[in-house]
Design a protein around this motif. Structure first.
Motif, PDB file in Angstrom:
ATOM      1  N   UNK A  33      -5.192  -6.670  11.077  1.00  0.00           N
ATOM      2  CA  UNK A  33      -6.352  -6.165  10.045  1.00  0.00           C
ATOM      3  C   UNK A  33      -6.267  -5.735   8.688  1.00  0.00           C
ATOM      4  N   UNK A  34      -5.568  -6.783   8.049  1.00  0.00           N
ATOM      5  CA  UNK A  34      -4.885  -6.535   6.681  1.00  0.00           C
ATOM      6  C   UNK A  34      -5.842  -6.642   5.726  1.00  0.00           C
ATOM      7  N   UNK A  86      -5.546   3.244   9.858  1.00  0.00           N
ATOM      8  CA  UNK A  86      -5.896   1.821   9.347  1.00  0.00           C
ATOM      9  C   UNK A  86      -4.819   0.872   8.919  1.00  0.00           C
ATOM     10  N   UNK A  87      -3.639   1.667   8.642  1.00  0.00           N
ATOM     11  CA  UNK A  87      -2.445   0.648   8.095  1.00  0.00           C
ATOM     12  C   UNK A  87      -1.682   0.195   9.183  1.00  0.00           C
ATOM     13  N   UNK A  88      -1.812   0.866  10.525  1.00  0.00           N
ATOM     14  CA  UNK A  88      -0.965   0.763  11.776  1.00  0.00           C
ATOM     15  C   UNK A  88      -1.789  -0.391  12.469  1.00  0.00           C
ATOM     16  N   UNK A 111      -5.624  11.279   5.240  1.00  0.00           N
ATOM     17  CA  UNK A 111      -4.432  10.613   5.335  1.00  0.00           C
ATOM     18  C   UNK A 111      -4.122  10.004   6.749  1.00  0.00           C
ATOM     19  N   UNK A 112      -4.649  10.822   7.899  1.00  0.00           N
ATOM     20  CA  UNK A 112      -4.721  10.344   9.159  1.00  0.00           C
ATOM     21  C   UNK A 112      -5.652   9.196   9.355  1.00  0.00           C
ATOM     22  N   UNK A 135       0.778  -1.176  -0.070  1.00  0.00           N
ATOM     23  CA  UNK A 135       0.131  -0.089   0.023  1.00  0.00           C
ATOM     24  C   UNK A 135       0.980   1.394   0.178  1.00  0.00           C
ATOM     25  N   UNK A 136       0.498   2.154  -0.768  1.00  0.00           N
ATOM     26  CA  UNK A 136       1.469   3.327  -0.880  1.00  0.00           C
ATOM     27  C   UNK A 136       0.448   4.660  -0.769  1.00  0.00           C
TER      28      UNK A 136
END
Length: 127
Positions: free
Chosen positions: A118-119, A112-114, A106-107, A88-89
């Motif tokens: 929960x991928x 979600x990424x962190x 962005x936040x 993901x970028x």
């Protein structure tokens, strides 16, 4: 679901320049399997119609798979062997400031990424 089971199914995939297609092709190649690709479909409405008709299955990221399943009245299964995920970028301008709305997005994306385990980037089989 194991990739060997997917190899027995009729597949609709995007063209070879797609990140999903590249990852699926790589997984099949590493396992020395041949995919039965019966069509290359870019349009989500055409893909939904093809899946809803029962003509075949597709491989999508989980978020897209959930949406397509609901629209096509289909089912979804995680490809577990091998595990397939996509990077993901998030690209932002190095020159300008983000608007408050863009900063909020962005936040949300960064939170979600962190999240651990929960991928939603893992690929799903949809029929």
């Amino acid at each position: 679901m194991d990739l060997t089971a997917v190899a027995e199914m009729n597949l609709f995939l995007p063209r070879d320049y797609s990140a999903v297609r590249a990852r699926v092709d790589e997984a099949f190649s590493l396992r020395r399997l041949t995919a039965k690709i019966i069509g290359e479909i870019e349009s989500i409405s055409t893909l939904t119609a093809a899946i809803a008709s029962g003509m075949g299955v597709t491989v999508l990221p989980e978020s897209a798979a959930r949406s397509l399943c609901a629209a096509a009245n289909g089912w979804m299964a995680r490809i577990t062997t091998p595990s397939m995920s996509l990077p993901l970028s998030l690209n932002v301008s190095a020159r300008g400031q983000l608007s408050p709305q863009a900063q909020a997005v962005k936040e949300i994306l960064m939170s979600l990424v962190s999240r651990p385990m929960l991928d939603n980037r893992e690929l799903q089989l949809v029929s």
